[in-house]
Design an enzyme around this catalytic site. Structure first.
Site, PDB file in Angstrom:
ATOM      1  N   ASP A 189      61.007  92.809  28.490  1.00  8.37           N
ATOM      2  CA  ASP A 189      59.779  92.398  28.051  1.00  8.37           C
ATOM      3  C   ASP A 189      58.615  93.133  28.219  1.00  8.37           C
ATOM      4  O   ASP A 189      57.463  92.879  27.743  1.00  8.37           O
ATOM      5  CB  ASP A 189      59.641  91.046  28.872  1.00  8.37           C
ATOM      6  CG  ASP A 189      60.511  89.954  28.273  1.00  8.37           C
ATOM      7  OD1 ASP A 189      61.144  90.357  27.154  1.00  8.37           O
ATOM      8  OD2 ASP A 189      61.089  88.881  28.887  1.00  8.37           O
ATOM      9  N   ASP A 213      53.907  92.303  29.462  1.00  4.55           N
ATOM     10  CA  ASP A 213      54.397  91.009  29.956  1.00  4.55           C
ATOM     11  C   ASP A 213      53.900  90.516  31.321  1.00  4.55           C
ATOM     12  O   ASP A 213      52.714  89.799  31.417  1.00  4.55           O
ATOM     13  CB  ASP A 213      55.819  90.788  30.080  1.00  4.55           C
ATOM     14  CG  ASP A 213      56.304  89.358  30.265  1.00  4.55           C
ATOM     15  OD1 ASP A 213      55.797  88.537  29.703  1.00  4.55           O
ATOM     16  OD2 ASP A 213      57.427  89.265  30.957  1.00  4.55           O
ATOM     17  N   ASP A 217      58.404  90.265  38.429  1.00  3.09           N
ATOM     18  CA  ASP A 217      59.248  89.234  38.106  1.00  3.09           C
ATOM     19  C   ASP A 217      60.467  89.257  39.139  1.00  3.09           C
ATOM     20  O   ASP A 217      61.222  90.305  39.494  1.00  3.09           O
ATOM     21  CB  ASP A 217      60.005  89.339  36.907  1.00  3.09           C
ATOM     22  CG  ASP A 217      58.949  88.536  35.673  1.00  3.09           C
ATOM     23  OD1 ASP A 217      57.897  88.447  36.121  1.00  3.09           O
ATOM     24  OD2 ASP A 217      59.503  88.411  34.491  1.00  3.09           O
ATOM     25  N   ARG A 269      49.587  82.632  37.486  1.00  2.30           N
ATOM     26  CA  ARG A 269      51.073  83.096  38.128  1.00  2.30           C
ATOM     27  C   ARG A 269      50.645  84.051  39.429  1.00  2.30           C
ATOM     28  O   ARG A 269      51.253  85.122  39.270  1.00  2.30           O
ATOM     29  CB  ARG A 269      51.942  83.715  37.094  1.00  2.30           C
ATOM     30  CG  ARG A 269      52.463  82.816  36.101  1.00  2.30           C
ATOM     31  CD  ARG A 269      53.411  83.478  35.107  1.00  2.30           C
ATOM     32  NE  ARG A 269      53.909  82.614  34.293  1.00  2.30           N
ATOM     33  CZ  ARG A 269      54.926  82.828  33.181  1.00  2.30           C
ATOM     34  NH1 ARG A 269      55.574  83.799  33.367  1.00  2.30           N
ATOM     35  NH2 ARG A 269      55.420  81.739  32.500  1.00  2.30           N
TER      36      ARG A 269
END
Length: 391
Positions: A189, A213, A217, A269
């Site tokens: 991504d 993105d 992660d 986030r």
């Protein structure tokens, strides 16, 4: 009584010695350490005051805290010392001297450093082998403008001192895997660093920004991760902990987020948590747009002694929750000793006890008062180490 002439002779003798001592790197470093030493966080205090850190790079592996624990599995008599001298990249047949050759082809304990400043444009994501350390201290290393880093089914990895930015999504294709064999990799991504089924990972003192993105992660059963001393800026989605709402395996995820600087120009986030547990401590939040910390699907969070500075205009609330009728009562968001400025607020879970990190002895650290956060995070990101002994 000493005559004026004798005084002159003595002074002429000692003056060069005094001048030399004043301008030696060790003296400069000692003076600087006296000023800043008390403000260093526990990780930096472990290695930065050492003027011989270049010759003793591997001391770094003993300095990590939080769920990654000490990274001593990355060092030892069987350690392979590797230097990147070539910034080019071949995703299938990497040449010796390139980053991919050291990180993917060589197996075993590998400590990677860089010969000089360089910008590396990866043709495909870099899949990092277990027991690998990527150490960018002393030079300016940028991984940018295309593919970036992936830790896939690997363990015991340190990423330190790298600038990672402008990462782009990648179509499926062939790439050298983390076991030194070419594999087929699916769609990626455009994250700066993505963890997939990874464990015992330490991400420290990196600067990450402006990726297609997200910046970090932690997904698909990854756990025992420490994210420390990084600078996250200029990004919409910053850090995701947990793959998706249906991936129940992430309930075993444990992540420590400590001494990081979030902002400016971050939207959301920081992190967002699905399942699992996050201990978020002593971080500096320089505003946000949507929210700072959020989650869905039964996340557990202990937010401890962070400094949250709300944006001048817009949402002042730190937290965000995606709730459904099935998980509304299974949230654990707790704030302990946090400091809120400019109208920031934190919606806590009502009732119940605050879940502890339950660190082992080698994982544990003392969380400082939130009033010290500006000092503890002032060196977040990739350090600009001088050409002398100072870092």
């Amino acid at each position: 009584m000493v005559s004026q002439g004798t005084n002159s002779i003595i002074w002429r003798f000692f003056l060069p010695i005094v001048i030399a001592s004043l301008f030696t790197p060790n003296f400069i470093y000692a003076k600087q350490s006296k000023i800043i030493g008390l403000k260093m966080n526990v990780i930096d205090r472990c290695w930065r005051p050492n003027p011989e850190w270049r010759r003793q790079r591997y001391q770094l592996a003993t300095c990590s805290v939080g769920y990654a624990g000490k990274m001593t599995n990355n060092i030892g008599d069987d350690l392979i010392h590797y230097k990147v001298i070539d910034p080019t990249d071949d995703p299938i047949n990497p040449r010796p001297g390139t980053l991919r050759y050291g990180a993917s082809v060589i197996q075993g304990k590998v400590w990677i450093k860089f010969q000089r400043d360089m910008k590396i444009r990866l043709e495909k994501p870099l899949l990092i082998s277990s027991f690998t350390t990527i150490d960018g201290r002393g030079v300016n290393v940028n991984i940018a403008d295309n593919a970036c880093l992936m830790i896939y089914k690997a363990t015991n990895i340190i990423i330190h001192g790298i600038r990672i930015h402008h990462c782009k999504a990648q179509a499926p294709g062939m790439v050298m895997g983390p076991n030194g064999k070419v594999i087929t990799l699916g769609q990626v991504d455009g994250d700066a660093i993505r963890l997939v089924t990874a464990s015992k990972i330490w991400i420290d003192h990196n600067t990450l920004y402006d990726c297609e993105d997200g910046l970090l992660d932690v997904t698909r059963g990854s756990t025992n991760v420490t994210v420390s001393n990084n600078w996250f800026r200029d990004q919409d989605k910053v850090m995701l902990l947990g793959h998706d709402d249906g991936y129940v395996r992430d309930q075993d995820m444990k992540v420590t987020v400590v001494y990081n600087h979030f902002g400016p120009n971050c939207n959301q986030r920081m992190p967002r948590i699905r399942y699992g547990y996050a201990h978020v401590a002593n971080n500096f939040y320089q505003g946000w747009l949507q929210y700072a910390i959020g989650g869905s699907t039964e996340p557990s969070l202990k937010s401890e002694a962070n400094l949250f500075i709300a944006p001048i205009a817009g949402n002042k609330e730190v937290t965000w929750r995606k709730s459904t009728h099935t998980n509304m009562n299974k949230w654990e968001f707790h704030s302990v000793r946090d400091v809120f400025e400019n109208g920031a607020s934190f919606t806590e879970t009502k009732g119940g006890h605050v879940r502890k990190p339950n660190y082992s002895i080698e994982q544990s650290f003392e969380v400082s008062d939130a009033k010290s956060v500006r000092s503890l995070t002032m060196w977040s990101g990739a350090l600009r180490c001088s050409k002398t002994s100072i870092c």
